[in-house]
Design a protein around this motif. Structure first.
Motif, PDB file in Angstrom:
ATOM      1  N   LEU A 137      11.323  46.514  13.325  1.00 38.00           N
ATOM      2  CA  LEU A 137      10.661  47.246  12.243  1.00 38.00           C
ATOM      3  C   LEU A 137       9.174  47.407  12.508  1.00 38.00           C
ATOM      4  CD1 LEU A 137      10.806  48.455   9.322  1.00 38.00           C
ATOM      5  CD2 LEU A 137      10.154  46.175   8.527  1.00 38.00           C
ATOM      6  N   TYR A 138       8.506  46.318  12.863  1.00 37.07           N
ATOM      7  CA  TYR A 138       7.059  46.379  13.034  1.00 37.07           C
ATOM      8  C   TYR A 138       6.640  47.118  14.300  1.00 37.07           C
ATOM      9  CZ  TYR A 138       6.161  43.769   8.842  1.00 37.07           C
ATOM     10  OH  TYR A 138       6.078  43.400   7.515  1.00 37.07           O
ATOM     11  N   ARG A 139       7.542  47.222  15.277  1.00 32.57           N
ATOM     12  CA  ARG A 139       7.243  48.087  16.426  1.00 32.57           C
ATOM     13  C   ARG A 139       7.227  49.548  16.002  1.00 32.57           C
ATOM     14  NH1 ARG A 139      10.386  44.336  19.492  1.00 32.57           N
ATOM     15  NH2 ARG A 139      12.263  45.567  19.125  1.00 32.57           N
ATOM     16  N   GLN A 140       7.993  49.881  14.961  1.00 32.95           N
ATOM     17  CA  GLN A 140       8.059  51.260  14.479  1.00 32.95           C
ATOM     18  C   GLN A 140       6.859  51.621  13.595  1.00 32.95           C
ATOM     19  OE1 GLN A 140      11.825  51.330  12.459  1.00 32.95           O
ATOM     20  NE2 GLN A 140      13.010  51.204  14.343  1.00 32.95           N
ATOM     21  N   ILE A 141       6.193  50.615  13.052  1.00 29.34           N
ATOM     22  CA  ILE A 141       5.032  50.859  12.186  1.00 29.34           C
ATOM     23  C   ILE A 141       3.805  51.046  13.068  1.00 29.34           C
ATOM     24  CG2 ILE A 141       3.486  49.804  10.475  1.00 29.34           C
ATOM     25  CD1 ILE A 141       5.934  48.395   9.320  1.00 29.34           C
ATOM     26  N   ASN A 142       3.007  52.025  12.740  1.00 33.26           N
ATOM     27  CA  ASN A 142       1.780  52.261  13.504  1.00 33.26           C
ATOM     28  C   ASN A 142       0.721  51.275  13.036  1.00 33.26           C
ATOM     29  OD1 ASN A 142      -0.471  53.139  14.851  1.00 33.26           O
ATOM     30  ND2 ASN A 142      -0.442  55.203  14.021  1.00 33.26           N
ATOM     31  N   GLU A 143       0.577  50.167  13.753  1.00 32.52           N
ATOM     32  CA  GLU A 143      -0.350  49.116  13.330  1.00 32.52           C
ATOM     33  C   GLU A 143      -1.813  49.523  13.491  1.00 32.52           C
ATOM     34  OE1 GLU A 143      -0.681  46.178  17.119  1.00 32.52           O
ATOM     35  OE2 GLU A 143       1.219  46.165  16.059  1.00 32.52           O
ATOM     36  N   HIS A 144      -2.052  50.641  14.155  1.00 31.64           N
ATOM     37  CA  HIS A 144      -3.427  51.114  14.312  1.00 31.64           C
ATOM     38  C   HIS A 144      -3.809  52.130  13.230  1.00 31.64           C
ATOM     39  CE1 HIS A 144      -3.582  48.961  18.048  1.00 31.64           C
ATOM     40  NE2 HIS A 144      -2.494  49.571  18.447  1.00 31.64           N
ATOM     41  N   ASP A 145      -2.895  52.353  12.291  1.00 35.31           N
ATOM     42  CA  ASP A 145      -3.148  53.288  11.202  1.00 35.31           C
ATOM     43  C   ASP A 145      -4.064  52.612  10.174  1.00 35.31           C
ATOM     44  OD1 ASP A 145      -3.137  55.017   9.071  1.00 35.31           O
ATOM     45  OD2 ASP A 145      -0.965  55.077   8.837  1.00 35.31           O
ATOM     46  N   PRO A 146      -5.324  53.078  10.055  1.00 33.58           N
ATOM     47  CA  PRO A 146      -6.241  52.422   9.113  1.00 33.58           C
ATOM     48  C   PRO A 146      -5.765  52.518   7.668  1.00 33.58           C
ATOM     49  CG  PRO A 146      -7.227  54.420  10.037  1.00 33.58           C
ATOM     50  CD  PRO A 146      -5.945  54.181  10.767  1.00 33.58           C
ATOM     51  N   GLN A 147      -4.975  53.536   7.341  1.00 36.42           N
ATOM     52  CA  GLN A 147      -4.465  53.671   5.974  1.00 36.42           C
ATOM     53  C   GLN A 147      -3.486  52.537   5.652  1.00 36.42           C
ATOM     54  OE1 GLN A 147      -2.142  57.218   5.110  1.00 36.42           O
ATOM     55  NE2 GLN A 147      -2.822  57.216   3.006  1.00 36.42           N
ATOM     56  N   TRP A 148      -2.664  52.154   6.624  1.00 35.93           N
ATOM     57  CA  TRP A 148      -1.709  51.067   6.418  1.00 35.93           C
ATOM     58  C   TRP A 148      -2.447  49.756   6.178  1.00 35.93           C
ATOM     59  CZ3 TRP A 148      -0.072  46.701   9.343  1.00 35.93           C
ATOM     60  CH2 TRP A 148       1.143  46.137   8.918  1.00 35.93           C
ATOM     61  N   ILE A 149      -3.492  49.513   6.961  1.00 38.28           N
ATOM     62  CA  ILE A 149      -4.289  48.297   6.794  1.00 38.28           C
ATOM     63  C   ILE A 149      -5.005  48.316   5.447  1.00 38.28           C
ATOM     64  CG2 ILE A 149      -6.258  46.991   7.700  1.00 38.28           C
ATOM     65  CD1 ILE A 149      -5.437  48.010  10.497  1.00 38.28           C
ATOM     66  N   ARG A 150      -5.598  49.446   5.100  1.00 34.51           N
ATOM     67  CA  ARG A 150      -6.309  49.538   3.814  1.00 34.51           C
ATOM     68  C   ARG A 150      -5.357  49.349   2.638  1.00 34.51           C
ATOM     69  NH1 ARG A 150      -9.569  54.713   3.198  1.00 34.51           N
ATOM     70  NH2 ARG A 150     -10.175  53.698   1.271  1.00 34.51           N
ATOM     71  N   GLN A 151      -4.134  49.831   2.771  1.00 32.86           N
ATOM     72  CA  GLN A 151      -3.161  49.640   1.690  1.00 32.86           C
ATOM     73  C   GLN A 151      -2.899  48.148   1.474  1.00 32.86           C
ATOM     74  OE1 GLN A 151       0.683  51.487   2.280  1.00 32.86           O
ATOM     75  NE2 GLN A 151       1.474  50.704   0.357  1.00 32.86           N
TER      76      GLN A 151
END
Length: 196
Positions: A97-111
């Motif tokens: 699952l986490y390989r599929q998530i774009n961990e470099h997406d600043p929006q995901w981190i900000r969320q």
């Protein structure tokens, strides 16, 4: 996500996603306290009534991405070989699952940061994850050859989700140097001795 769904279901899924994205954009731009259901509906180009048909609150709309990830994770766990121990199946599904998530997406981190700072969002997330914990415990029960201790599946599910939270929060607080999947792997391997 919508593969195999009929046209009506695809439209409903697209509307739900549009409302979620509008809620998230507004919350990240002005803060969740300043966002109203009416503003979300306007930004998603739907009526207030349509919003209410899909979400009970703005918090639920904001956290719909969590709901999708939870459903995807549960599906990945169910697809794992039955020969795997529960902890191994959970670990492998989480890594996928986490390989599929774009961990470099600043929006995901900000969320994630936003949720930690907002009591109403945190409360909604806790409610969502409590229900997920029950679903995960039920899946773990189906993997066990014998029932044994009826509390064991619940303990494994709760411990696994707690370990995941530790990994994600640690990585968000200090993302430099290691990928999210590396941090998750380290945390889950550390905790695995209790359950494998």
């Amino acid at each position: 996500m919508s593969t195999g769904l009929g046209l009506r279901e695809r439209k409903k899924s697209a509307t739900r996603q549009a409302i979620h994205q509008a809620a998230l954009r507004l919350a990240l731009a002005v803060g969740p306290d300043q966002v109203t259901v009416e503003a979300i509906a306007d930004a998603a180009a739907v009526s207030r009534r349509t919003f209410s048909n899909y979400f009970a609150s703005k918090e639920e709309a904001l956290l719909y991405g969590d709901h999708l990830r939870i459903q995807r994770f549960l599906s990945l766990v169910q697809d794992r070989p039955q020969s795997e121990t529960p902890w191994t199946a959970l670990t492998e599904a989480a890594q996928q699952l986490y390989r599929q998530i774009n961990e470099h997406d600043p929006q995901w981190i900000r969320q994630h940061q936003l949720i930690r700072q907002q009591p109403a969002l945190l409360a909604q997330q806790i409610t969502t994850y409590a229900a997920f914990e029950q679903d995960l415990a039920a899946e773990i029960t189906t993997r066990l050859a014998t029932t044994g201790n009826p509390l064991y599946p619940r303990i494994v599910a709760a411990s696994f989700l707690a370990a995941l939270r530790v990994a994600v929060r640690s990585w968000i607080d200090q993302p430099a140097g290691r990928t999210l999947t590396e941090v998750i792997q380290q945390v889950l391997v550390t905790a695995a001795g209790q359950f494998d």
